[in-house]
Scaffold this active site. Structure first.
Site, short mmCIF file in Angstrom:
data_model
loop_
_atom_site.label_atom_id
_atom_site.label_comp_id
_atom_site.label_asym_id
_atom_site.label_seq_id
_atom_site.Cartn_x
_atom_site.Cartn_y
_atom_site.Cartn_z
N GLY A 1 0.97 -1.18 -0.07
CA GLY A 1 0.27 -0.03 0.09
C GLY A 1 0.80 1.36 0.00
O GLY A 1 0.86 2.23 -0.79
N PHE A 2 1.62 1.40 0.98
CA PHE A 2 2.70 2.50 1.28
C PHE A 2 1.97 3.85 1.17
O PHE A 2 2.48 4.87 0.83
CB PHE A 2 3.76 2.48 -0.07
N GLU B 1 7.35 3.69 8.71
CA GLU B 1 7.88 4.70 7.71
C GLU B 1 9.17 5.32 7.88
O GLU B 1 9.76 5.70 6.84
CB GLU B 1 6.57 5.78 7.81
#
Ligand code: FAD
Ligand code: FES
Ligand code: FES
Length: 1326
Positions: free
Chosen positions: A802-803, A1266
């Protein structure tokens, strides 16, 4: 069904079975046999669809196994071949193949979408080499992309099959080579409870070749008695003719001169797809053995046009090993390029003939074949030879094949003594990327002299076809091979080779520079060779190459990365059954590896299902005048076209419509959607939809244009501290500079997908969707259809990456598909092609930043003023939040008393940019770190000194007045300095740079303070639902989505600890809006954190209910207690809830507590650059990350590695290219280069900082999703450090314009030298 092995149906009968030549193996296997082979790009560029093909080779009489990408292979081409898919080699229900077991247990899978392809590449390698070398392993995996893992664990699993390697000595001595480097006083090495093993190799089942599938005897019989008759397969639009003899082939070619020959389909296939071109007849020469013949004669080598490039590579390698070096110059040059040309699968498929005849301007082999005087043996009624020269490659009729002719073979003569041949190429990255410029160069010198007798230079990538520099070569004949000749040659080449102002793909100045830089390399290479020869015939003196120049000669070798992963082991008192803190394998790891993990589009076709394809705008800013659907609606299979008028509820937001009405704001904006019985019919129909537009003004693409037009999406965000103006007056020096950071495509391997199934009653809908935020999909569908949310259930089993790209957009696709489902009353499947996905969805915001930094001569920064702009695209999306995050995080790890940060999101006519891992931090903080390097340059100090000097040292407050302690930050920094032996390596780098002119090394260390979470309290909540069934099994459901980050694995670890029950009792089925409602997007690194707390809460509630029962029967089993609880009417189901962190920000006051906590880290990277080409090699990276008490070190290290490599891509190779009309050019893996396995640093060490605590989070763990992204910038700053060394030596004045990504083009042009000077002068003159 998934039978162990599948040989394709004998195509002798497939006429009856109606094999359609347009159907690829991928589509055939997915649709006809419902196998779960993966589609990710459809152009052979990612390897997700890799399968093994086995064929009987008539020449060697052996079975040849080779990997291919099924998306490019027409089903008809597989006559007589056996195909093995990932399902064929093992299953979790029967027996796992060791490759499958090892990739999973080595943590080589995250989202798992690339895994079947990886497995099949590795499996094929092992079928050919039981104990491969590391080089072979790297080669086998070079064509497989993975966006999640960073490749290190995948390679680690493959390495377990390799012959003992020579790298890390840990296996033999028990002491890792890296332990020798670091200073022993570091806390990491002092800790006795540090683990470096993430899996136990000894537990792996051995590879037993006797268990492998055999080549089907039926196919062997067929191969040994080949049929001679012509086979014909007729599809709807295309007929495939496969003759059995050369004579028949020639007759067919004479009869159908316009019909192409189809071999690997790696050129024809992508062209047909992108240009929508159809060839009514395709001639397949696959069964013609004459085209696969190889003849070795005393003067050369003749290779059949049908030989694959992989076979050509083997043949050439054999020749090189057999013949004296002087005869194999051309073969060596070809071999060099064959190693980096595409991935292994493409080399296995692509034929020599197809390569030559395709005449791609970027061809790697044609320039070498041209200079090597290769000839083409043509055959029709008779035979003839033509030279493989520029005229042929330019397609001149007089030099080309006649329509009825075919290429039988290519003759490549031996080279002779005093003849030198070299090959050069430079691409965006070293492997598996089309070259910007490729070149073949050959010179023959008069015997034992330095006089040029013959010279040929040929270049690819600089014109529409391969270009020869004949005039230049002609003029240089008779000249001595020396410096004046070099100078003259460069001048001549610049005049002759580069088309003025134009070259395919742009980058004109860079390409021109390469043209001369390559020649310089050739000049040096020849001198070097002459030096060797001169010993033999000592009659002549050649120019000496200074030692400092020798480094120009070496290419960067491809080496498999090595490294150590360190983490703190669990407390020795922790119960063995308690999985928290242990490197537990991803719950779906084994299923990923066997292909049994179901992704959205793997759900079998449902009854009456329709396929939807989106129609998008071709204009950047225009009024829609008319939409004519009539022709499309008449096509067979087309059921309907969905437009904005069909939407029963709201059509998105006023400024962000689901389907365009009246006006379009960017190329790629969705206008309507075709619904048809099949995907093929839907895709054909969109070509028939006629939309007329009227262009509107202004059209804005860049940040600069947006600033000019005052085109912004939201108000400016600003934070200020101290008195900036006053501070600037008091400082010793001030520097001003600019930073440009390019955007980034998410490139999740699984493109956007959704299936909407309308139910018979009450307007209910079931939606299966690949999303990070199912509740948002549910809500959007509800408002679009105007039905209550409670009728809509969204299901997410797993997401193939997804990121951030699957937070907002899936709702748009879900809603449009839902409108289609309601209108037609039938289920709708919407699967975006890679090209459409890249075109329609935005990505990371590009950034432009201006800074002004004031500092003292000792490097202490007193004032920093940053103003930045991000390109938000045409709608708001997340741009306001990204701007806020960017501003909030800009200070990174530094305490600067006087600050002013301002940011704005620009509105442009590009697709809307959106959330992306790091959410603004990776772009913004590059400005801050660039300021540091600028200050260092001005003060004559090293950047690390400036960093250290300005870093937070004591408990303090951030610019927004949030209190924090930087203790862990400083620990990470010191550990990183220590573990990387930074200071001694800095000296070594300087030493190296003094000794080498054309290669420079650079080293950089970057600190990081990354705030986790959303800056809003309401986003910090989560819920879970835990059921215990009467057999004792436990079903856990929570609000997080499995994106590959291992959230489900972590949640079961939590449940296992809380219920004191092994994970084997537990299961997670899916994330569903029906079980856990009103969820928050799985994003901002806190998914496991907040959902973990909710799961914990649910489990604690259940355990509390069970306590009296357990107390009463302490010796009982879990099953006894559950049975008793049921008997006593105790509820065995509980909802858990986490009312999360407070996070507020008052933008008026510029104060708040916007983030629950920080993750700290530091990374050190070292690189070497080639100043002549701009290429770089990553030598080593050391990362220290503060995970506190990791819930699962394997998963957390995987997150750090994966995000670091993704960050490295952002800062080095990933470049979005647009046409002047705003059309995205880079729409696939060919044009958009994400890191491949060969991009991983040669030494890659990751350590989780031990003994760090945070009271706030679940078991004191931190979210690492992240943060690693930004640490990729250490590679960027190492590159800029190397460039700075080159500039210093060349006396180039430092400029303070920073551009990311640091592509070869950026690096080459920054390392200005006599060649860039020549190009500039040439441009001025011309
Ligand atoms: C993902 C990917 C990456 C790539 N990377 C690179 C790279 O890095 N460097 C590079 O140089 N190239 C690269 N290529 C291009 C590749 O080398 C060529 O596509 C390939 O060599 C073409 O061979 P083929 O057998 O697939 O040709 P096909 O597609 O089957 O045919 C191509 C053309 O050749 C004609 N043809 C084939 N054989 C004959 C014959 N015997 N007689 C007459 N005509 C014939 C056909 O009529 C057709 O027009 C890449 C391709 C892909 C898909
Ligand atoms: S899907 Fe086949 S290579 Fe990408
Ligand atoms: S695990 Fe490789 S792409 Fe996700």
């Amino acid at each position: 069904t998934h039978t162990p092995s599948k040989s394709l149906p004998n195509l002798k009968y497939s006429k009856k079975r109606n094999a359609d030549p347009e159907v690829t193996l991928l589509n055939f296997l997915r649709k006809n046999w419902t196998l779960l082979i993966k589609y990710a790009c459809g152009r052979g560029g990612c390897g997700a669809c890799t399968v093994m093909v086995s064929k009987h080779d008539p020449v060697s009489a052996k079975i040849r196994h080779f990997s291919i990408t099924a998306c490019l292979v027409p089903i008809c081409s597989l006559y007589g071949a056996a195909v093995t898919t990932v399902e064929g080699i093992g299953s979790i229900n029967t027996r796992l193949h060791p490759v499958q077991e090892r990739i999973a247990r080595s943590h080589g899978t995250q989202c798992g979408f690339c895994t079947p392809g990886m497995v099949m590449s590795m499996y094929t390698l092992l079928r050919n080499h039981l104990q491969p070398s590391e080089e072979q392993l790297m080669e086998a995996l070079g064509g497989n992309l993975c966006r999640c893992t960073g490749y290190r664990p995948i390679l680690a699993s493959g390495r377990t099959f390799c012959v003992e390697s020579t790298g890390c000595q840990k296996k033999r001595t028990g002491k890792c080579c890296l332990d020798l480097g670091g200073n022993d006083s570091s806390s990491l090495s002092r800790e006795s409870d540090i683990c470096t093993d993430l899996f136990v190799e000894e537990e792996f089942q051995p590879l037993d070749p006797t268990q492998e599938l055999i080549f089907p005897p039926e196919l062997l019989r067929m191969a040994k008695n080949p049929e001679k008759q012509t086979l014909t397969f007729c599809g709807e639009r295309v007929t495939w003719i496969s003759p059995g003899t050369l004579k028949d082939l020639l007759e067919l070619k004479a009869k159908h001169p316009e019909a192409p020959l189809i071999l690997g389909n790696t050129s024809l296939g992508p062209a047909m797809k992108s240009q929508g071109r159809v060839h009514p007849i395709l001639l397949s020469p696959a069964r013609i053995s004459e085209l696969s013949m190889v003849f070795k004669t005393s003067d050369g080598l003749t290779i059949g046009a049908g030989c694959s490039l992989a076979q050509v590579k083997d043949i050439l390698a054999e020749q090189v090993s057999e013949l004296p070096e002087e005869k194999t110059q051309t073969y060596r040059a070809l071999l060099k390029h064959l190693k980096s040309l595409a991935g292994q699968q493409i080399r296995n498929m692509a034929s020599l003939g197809g390569h030559v005849i395709s005449r791609h301007c970027y061809s790697d082999l044609n320039p070498i074949l041209v200079v090597g005087n290769a000839t083409l043996n043509l055959i029709s009624e008779g035979t003839r030879q033509i030279p493989l020269n520029d005229h042929f490659l330019a397609g001149l009729a007089s030099a080309d094949l006649k329509p009825e002719e075919i290429l039988e073979s290519v003759y490549i003569p031996h080279s002779q003594k005093w003849e030198f041949v070299s090959a050069f190429r430079q691409a965006q990255c070293q492997q598996n990327a089309l070259a910007d410029v490729s070149a073949g160069m050959r010179v023959i010198l008069e015997e034992a002299t330095d006089t040029i007798k013959e010279l040929s230079l040929s270049y690819g990538g600089v014109g529409e076809s391969t270009i020869g520099a004949h005039k230049s070569c002609q003029q240089l004949i008779g000249r001595p091979w020396n410096e004046p000749m070099l100078e003259e040659a460069c001048r001549l080449l610049l005049e002759e080779v580069s088309l003025p102002g134009w070259a395919p793909g742009g980058r004109v100045e860079f390409k021109r520079t390469l043209v001369v830089s390559f020649f310089f390399k050739f000049y040096l290479e020849v001198l070097q060779e002459l030096k060797k020869l001169v010993k033999v015939s000592d009659s002549h003196h050649y120019p000496e190459i200074s030692d400092r120049f020798l480094s120009a000669l070496e290419d960067f070798p491809v080496t498999g990365p090595r490294g150590v992963q360190r983490y703190q082991s669990v407390d020795s008192h922790q119960s063995l059954q308690d999985p928290v803190g242990r490197p537990i394998m991803h719950l779906s790891g084994l299923k990923h590896a066997t292909g049994e993990a179901i992704f959205c589009d793997d759900i079998p076709m449902v009854d009456r299902e329709l396929f939807m394809v989106l129609v998008t705008s071709t204009k950047a800013h225009a009024k829609i005048i008319s939409i004519d659907l009539s022709e499309a609606l008449e096509l067979p299979g087309v059921v309907d076209v969905i437009t904005a008028e069909d939407i029963p509820g709201t059509n998105g937001a006023e400024d962000d419509k689901l389907l365009a009405v009246d006006e379009v704001l960017c190329v790629g904006q969705i206008i309507c959607a075709v619904v048809a019985e099949t995907d093929v019919q839907a895709k054909r129909a969109i070509e028939k939809i006629k939309i007329t537009y009227k262009d509107l003004e202004p059209i804005i693409f860049t940040i600069n244009d947006a600033i000019k037009h005052n085109s912004f999406l939201c108000p400016e965000k600003k934070l200020e501290q101290g008195n900036i103006e006053e501070a600037f007056e008091k400082v010793d020096q001030i520097v001003e500079g600019e930073v440009h950071v390019g955007g980034q495509e998410h490139f999740y391997m699984e493109t956007q997908r959704v299936i909407v199934i309308p139910k018979a009653e009450d307007k209910e809908l079931d939606i299966y969707v690949s999303t990070q935020d199912p509740a948002h999909v549910q809500k959007t569908v509800s408002s679009t259809l105007n039905i209550p949310i409670n009728r809509i259930t969204c299901h997410v089993k797993r997401v193939g990456g997804g990121f951030g790209g699957k937070v907002g957009r899936p709702a748009v696709f879900g809603a449009i598909a839902a409108v289609g489902a309601i209108k037609t009353g039938r289920p709708i499947r919407l699967v975006l092609d890679r090209e459409d996905d890249m075109l329609i969805t935005g990505g990371r915001h590009p950034l432009f930043g201006k800074y002004k930094v004031g500092f003292m001569n000792n490097g202490r920064i007193k004032a920093l003023d940053i103003e930045c702009f991000i390109n938000g695209g045409c709608t708001l999306d997340d741009s306001e939040q990204v701007t806020e995050f960017l501003i909030l995080k800009l200070e990174n790890a530094y305490k600067i008393r006087n600050l002013r940060f301002r940011g704005r999101a620009c509105m442009t006519n590009l697709p809307s940019n959106t959330a992306f891992r790091g959410f603004g931090f990776p772009q913004g903080t590059l400005i801050t770190e660039s300021c540091i390097t600028a200050v260092a340059a001005k003060c004559g100090l090293l950047p690390e000194e400036i960093r250290e000097k300005n870093m937070y040292k004591t408990i303090d407050k951030t610019i927004y007045k949030q209190a924090f302690s930087p203790e862990t930050l400083i620990r990470c920094w010191n550990e990183c300095l220590d573990k990387s032996s930074f200071h001694s390596r800095r000296i070594q780098v300087e030493e190296f740079n003094k000794k080498n002119y054309w290669k420079k090394k650079g080293i950089a260390i970057i600190p990081m303070k990354f705030s986790v979470g959303f800056a809003a309290t309401s986003y910090h909540q989560a819920a879970a639902l835990v059921h215990i069934y009467t057999d004792g099994s436990v079903l856990v459901t929570h609000g997080g989505n499995e994106l590959g980050q291992g959230i489900h694995t972590k949640m079961l670890q939590v449940a296992s600890r809380e219920l004191k029950l092994p994970m084997s009792y537990m299961h997670i089925c899916e994330t569903s809006t029906a079980t856990v409602p009103n969820t928050i997007a799985t994003a901002a690194s806190i998914g496991s954190d907040v959902n973990g707390k909710a799961v914990q809460n649910a489990c604690q509630i259940l355990l509390k209910r069970l306590e009296p029962i357990i107390k009463k029967n302490p010796g009982g089993t879990w099953e006894d207690w559950i049975e008793a609880a049921f008997e006593q009417r105790i509820s065995l189901s509980a909802t858990g809830y986490f009312r999360g962190y407070k996070a507020d920000m008052d933008w008026e006051k510029g104060e708040g507590d916007p983030f629950p906590y920080y993750v700290y880290g530091a990374a050190c990277s070292e690189v070497e650059i080639d100043c002549l080409t701009g290429a770089h090699k990553k030598i080593r990276t050391d990362i220290i990350m503060d995970a506190c008490c990791s819930l699962n070190p394997a998963i957390d290290i995987g997150q750090v590695e994966g995000s670091f490599i993704q960050g490295m891509g952002l800062y080095t190779t990933e470049e979005l290219k647009y046409s002047p009309e705003g059309v995205l050019y880079s729409r696939g893996p060919d044009e958009y280069k994400i890191p491949t396995i060969t991009d991983v640093p040669e030494e890659f060490n990751v350590s989780l900082l031990p003994s760090s605590q945070t009271p706030l989070t679940i078991y004191s763990s931190k979210g690492l999703g992240e943060s690693g992204m930004f640490l990729g910038s250490s590679v960027f700053f190492a590159i800029t450090d190397a460039v700075a060394a080159a500039c210093k030596e060349r006396d180039i004045v430092e400029d303070f314009i920073v551009k990311s990504p640091a592509t070869p083009e950026q690096v080459r042009m920054a390392c200005a030298d006599r060649f860039t000077e020549m190009v500039r002068n040439y441009c001025l003159l011309s």
